[in-house]
Motif scaffolding. Structure first.
Motif: not given
Lengths: 570, 570
Positions: A195, A263, A425, A429, B407
C-alpha cells in the motif's frame, strides 16, 4: 460547468470563521496578510481549474501501470506534477531555508484541498512529499536536510511513507522489515511493504522512501522500530541520483478508485538507508508525519466533496425535468424538493467539514508559532476529528452526488461515480476512521478531557454572544454542546473497551456539534443571507443526528461483545 | 469461507416473524406448508452456493460485451441462467397453467434475495423475466399469454422492461417512442430506450421487450402511453423464434458496477409489437410490473447486504490482529470493539431490511389471496419502504464491509469493493429512492394515512403483548411508534411540497421503527439468545436515529428552497 476552485469560500472562512489573523498576529507568519492570502488562493485556484481538473478523468481511464519494474503514470500527470512543483505548492509550509515558502499550514491545507477537489489521485503525490519534508525537518540530520529537502520541496524528487506490511496493518508494531547497521552510518534495509502510495513515478528524478524497520535485537512491538530514508537512486557526490538502490516495485494494486495514483508493493533487498531520528524512535518520527498527513487526508475527503457537489449541481442546473419557468420553476430538476434537499445536504456538510479541517490547521499553526501547550492539545484533539469527519463526509457527499444524477450517476462517463470510488480509500488510509475515533477517545483524552472541555467552553461562550442575534440556532448549538459535554464526562470515567465500543459515533457527534458552531459563526457574518440559510439547514436538519450518535456512544461494550464468533455466522 | 445462502434465517423469519402460515391458511397457497418451504429454500440455497456464487467475480472481471450487435455474456452466465431456469426459480410465483409453480411471492422473494446475494448481476436477468411474466398474466390477451408465458417461465426466452428514454427518466410521461397501428392487430414501434437491463443475451432463444410508447394522437403525458410486447425474433407459426424484428442493441453502458449485467441502449425501428392492456393504459400495466419489481430491487439490496456481511465476517474471523487466545481473545480483528460494532451493525440492519421485505411480500400474497382492500393497502404502503430501505441498507452494509477489510477493502481482488459497486444502482433504478419516498408520503397516503395508522396500531398491540417479557426494548419500540404516528399526522395535513421536502428522512424513520418492531418479535422467540442480543443492538443503537429523521421530516420546505440557483453555485 467546469470545476472552479472555491477560492471565495476559503477567503470567507479564513477571515470570518477560523480566524487566520490570529496566526499572522503571532509574528511567526506575519507575511501571510489578507491580500497575500487572497493572491495565493487565487493563483492556486487557477492552476486547479486549468491544469489539474482536466486530469481527473484521464487518471481514472488510464491508470498508472508497471512496465519492466518502472511505474508509468497517467497521461498528463507529469505536466500536472510539474505545475504543482513550479507553483511552489509542494513546499508552501516548508522552511524557507531549504526553498519552502514558510507559509502557515492552514494555507497549504486549503491549497491541498483545492488540488484534491480537482484531481485527488495526482494531489496525493505532493501530499506524500509534504509529509516527508515535515518528518525530515523535524528529525533528520543537517546533512540529510541539506541534501534532500531542497529536492523534495522543488519537486525534483518525491517522497513516500512505508509503514504497512502484509501482516502489519493497523498494528504497525507487528512489522518485520529489518535494518542492519553497515558500520558506516548507513543501514541495509530488507523487507516488503504494501500500500505504498506513489511508491514510484516517471516524473521525478528520484523517489525517497521513509521506511519503518527493526534493527536486530530491538525490543518487540512499536518500541523497537526505527525510521530510515531510502532513496531509489543513491545520491552521488554531487547530490545527483547515482546508482540504483536495492528497492523495487513488485506490483501495483488494482483498486476500486484512485487509478491515477500508483499503489505499490515495494521490495527492499539490502537497500541502503540512513536513519532518521533516534534508534527505536521511528514511531515518534513517523507520527510527526502522520498527524499532518491525517489532516491532509481529511482535506482530500473535503476536496472530493467539493468536486462531487459542483458536479452534481452542474447536472441539476442542466437536467430538464421540472416546472416551467412561467410556473415559477427553473425547468430543471432543481424544482424538486428532494433534489434541493440533497444539494443542500452536500453543501452544508462540505462547509462543516471544511471549517473543521481549517480549524485544525489553525490550531497546528498556532501550536507551532506559540509553542503553547493549549494549542498543541487543541491541534491533537481536532486532528482525528478532521480526518474522520472530512473523509466520511467525502464519501457521503459523493454518494449523494451519484443519486442526484439518477441513472447517469451509475454510468461512468458522467464522472459522478469516480468521486465515490476515488474518495473511498480516504476513510481507510492514514489510520482507518475507527482508529481515528479510538485515538480521540483514548490518547486525546488522556488529559481527562481537558482539551475537549475547553473547546466546549469556547463554543458556549461564542453562543452566548450570538444568542440575541440568532436565538433559535444558538439555542440548538448550545444545547447540543451540553449533551456532548455530558457524554464526554461519561466516557472519561469508562475503560478503553467501553470507550472504543462507542468511539466512532462519539467522534461523529463531536464533529456534528463543532460543525454547528462553525456554521453559526458563518451565519452571524451574513445574517439573513445564504450563509444563514445554509447554517439553518445544517443546524435544523443535520445537527440533530448528534443525539442518536451520543446514545450509541454511551451504549457500552456489552452489546457489541454479546455474540460469540459462531453466533455471528449463524 | 465460501458464500452460504442464509436458509435458516428465512425459515426463522417466515415461521416466527412475518407469519407465512397466514398465507397458507388462505387456501390459495395451501401447498406451501412448512416442510415444503424448507425443502424449497434448501434446494435454492444449494444452487446459490454451488452455481451462482462462483459467478460473482467472473461477472465483474469479464463484463458483458457487445459484438456485432449481439450481447456476449460473462463466462459461466449461460450455465448459471440455465440452472436458475431448470430449478424452476423463474416461475416460482407464476401461474401453474403456464408452467409456473404457483407458490407465494414471499417464497419467490426469498429465493430472489438469496440469488442476488450470490450473484446480483446474473439474478437481475430472471428478475426482469418475472416482472414481465406478471405483467402479461394480468394484462395480456389469452393468445399472447399462451405463446409467451410458458417460454418466459421455462427460461427459453427472457423478458425486459423498456421505460426510460434520454429525455424521460423519472418523468416517464415525457417519452417519445411512437407506435403506429398496422391495422392487423400489431403496431410498428419506433424510438430509442436507455438503461435496459439485460436488453439482450446469448443464452435465451428470444428476448421479449415490454415497451412503453405513444400512439399518434394520444393525450400528452402519462395518460397517452400504451404498452407493447416486442420480441427480438418474431415467433413463427409454430411459436419458434423466426425472422429478426426491428430492434437492436446500439451500445452497452460502462457502469460503476454490475458489469455482468448488460445495460443496453435499444433502438426500435418499425419493430412489430402487440399491445398489452388497453390503449393509453400502459402506465397502469407497467405499474403492475413495477410494484413487484420494486420489492424485487429491495431484495437485491438486502441480498447484497447478506453477501457483503458474510464476506466481511469471513475476513474478520481470518485476519490475525488481536489479543491472544490465552488472553481471552480470538487472535483476530474480532477482538476489537469497533470491528464488532461494524459487524453487529451490518447484521442487525440486514435483518431489519430483510424482515421488512418479507412483510411486504406477505402483504402482497395476502392481497392476492384474499382480495382484501386492507391487505392491498398494506402491500402498497410497504413497497416503497422495502425498496428504499432495502437498497439503502445494501449500500451502507457494503460500505461497512469495505471498512472491515481495511486496506484490503479498497483493493478489488478481495471482492469487498464489488458489493459496493454492484449495489450502488439499486437506490436508483425502478424509481430512485427519492421517488419511493415521494410515493410513500403522497400516493400511499391518499387514504389520509389510514394504512399507516393501522400498521402503527398493530405494532403497538404487539408491543403490549411483549411488555412484560422485554420491557425496555418494548418501551423503546412503542415510544418510537408514537413519535412516527405524530409526524405522520403532521405530514398528512401538509401540502405535497412540504411532504416531499421531508419524504426521504420520513421513509427511513418509518423503516427504522418497523425494523424495531420486527427485531422485537424475533427477540421474543429466542429470549436471552443471539436474536435478543441482535435486537438489543438494533433497538438501542440504530433505532434512535428515527428521532433526528423525524425532525428532518417535519422541517418543511422553506429551508430546502431557501437558496436561489445562483446561491447554490456561490
Amino acid at each position: 460547468m467546469p470545476f472552479r476552485a472555491p477560492v471565495e469560500e476559503y477567503n470567507f472562512l479564513l477571515s470570518n470563521v477560523v480566524n487566520l489573523s490570529q496566526v499572522n498576529a503571532t509574528g511567526r507568519f506575519s507575511d501571510a496578510g489578507p491580500d497575500m492570502v487572497t493572491a495565493i488562493l487565487s493563483e492556486a485556484g487557477r492552476m486547479c481549474d486549468d491544469v489539474l481538473a482536466p486530469l481527473q478523468r484521464p487518471g481514472d481511464l488510464h491508470p498508472a501501470r508497471l512496465e519492466n519494474g518502472v511505474v508509468r503514470t497517467s497521461p498528463g500527470f507529469d505536466d500536472g506534477f510539474r505545475a504543482i512543483a513550479e507553483g511552489g505548492w509542494i513546499g508552501m509550509a516548508a522552511n524557507p531555508e531549504y526553498g519552502g515558502m514558510g507559509l502557515p499550514l492552514t494555507l497549504a491545507h486549503a491549497v491541498n484541498e483545492m488540488m484534491s477537489a480537482a484531481c485527488m489521485s495526482l494531489q496525493l503525490a505532493p501530499l506524500m512529499s509534504q509529509g516527508q519534508i515535515e518528518a525530515l525537518e523535524h528529525h533528520a540530520s543537517d546533512e540529510i536536510k541539506a541534501l534532500y529537502l531542497p529536492k523534495l520541496i522543488s519537486g525534483e524528487w518525491t517522497g513516500t511513507m512505508n509503514l504497512t506490511e502484509p501482516q502489519a496493518g493497523s498494528a504497525v508494531g507487528a512489522l518485520r522489515s529489518k535494518a542492519e547497521d553497515n558500520g558506516d552510518g548507513t543501514y541495509s534495509i530488507t523487507g516488503q511493504k504494501i500500500y505504498i502510495s506513489w511508491g514510484d513515478n516517471d516524473f521525478a528524478e528520484n523517489v525517497c522512501h521513509l521506511v519503518l524497520a527493526r534493527i536486530p535485537g530491538a525490543p518487540a512491538g512499536t518500541k523497537g522500530i526505527s525510521l530510515f530514508l531510502v532513496p531509489k537512486f543513491l545520491p552521488d557526490e554531487n547530490g545527483k541520483p547515482g546508482v540504483a538502490n536495492g528497492v523495487k516495485v513488485v506490483s501495483l494494486e488494482h483498486k476500486m478508485g484512485l487509478h491515477g495514483s500508483p499503489t505499490c508493493v515495494m521490495s527492499y533487498e539490502n537497500a541502503k538507508g540512513w536513519m532518521v531520528g533516534p534508534e527505536n524512535g521511528g514511531m515518534a518520527a513517523m507520527f510527526t508525519m502522520m498527524n499532518n498527513a491525517r489532516l491532509g487526508v481529511g482535506g482530500q475527503g473535503i476536496g472530493v466533496a467539493e468536486g462531487a457537489y459542483q458536479h452534481a449541481l452542474s447536472y441539476a442546473l442542466d437536467r430538464k425535468q421540472g416546472r416551467s419557468m412561467e410556473d415559477g420553476g427553473t425547468g430543471t430538476i432543481l424544482d424538486h424538493a428532494d433534489v434541493r434537499r440533497m444539494l443542500m445536504h452536500m453543501k452544508a456538510d462540505t462547509f462543516a467539514a471544511r471549517a473543521i479541517g481549517l480549524s485544525c490547521a489553525v490550531a497546528i499553526d498556532m501550536a507551532e508559532a506559540t509553542g503553547d501547550d493549549w494549542w498543541t492539545a487543541r491541534a491533537a484533539l481536532l486532528t482525528p476529528v478532521a480526518k474522520a469527519f472530512g473523509t466520511d463526509i467525502g464519501n457521503e457527499v459523493a454518494a449523494i452526488g451519484i443519486q442526484v444524477h439518477g441513472g447517469m450517476g451509475f454510468v461512468e462517463e458522467t464522472g459522478a461515480a469516480q468521486y465515490a470510488r476515488d474518495v473511498r480509500v480516504t476513510t481507510i488510509y492514514e489510520g482507518t476512521n475507527g482508529i481515528q475515533a479510538m485515538d480521540l477517545v483514548a490518547r486525546k483524552m488522556m488529559d481527562q478531557g481537558d482539551a475537549a472541555f475547553r473547546l466546549f467552553d469556547e463554543i458556549e461562550e461564542a453562543a452566548e454572544l450570538s444568542r440575541c442575534k440568532l436565538p433559535d440556532l444558538t439555542e440548538s448549538v448550545w444545547q447540543a454542546t451540553e449533551e456532548l459535554r455530558e457524554t464526554t464526562e461519561w466516557l472519561i470515567d469508562r475503560n478503553h473497551r467501553v470507550r472504543f465500543a462507542g468511539a466512532v459515533p462519539y467522534l461523529r457527534a463531536f464533529a456534528r456539534v463543532l460543525g454547528g458552531h462553525l456554521h453559526l459563526q458563518a451565519a452571524l457574518v451574513e445574517q439573513g443571507g445564504p450563509r444563514e440559510k445554509l447554517a439553518r439547514f445544517y443546524i435544523r436538519r443535520l445537527l440533530p443526528e448528534h443525539q442518536s450518535l451520543l446514545v450509541q456512544a454511551r451504549s457500552g461494550d456489552f452489546d457489541v461483545f454479546g455474540l460469540s464468533p459462531e453466533e455471528f455466522s449463524a
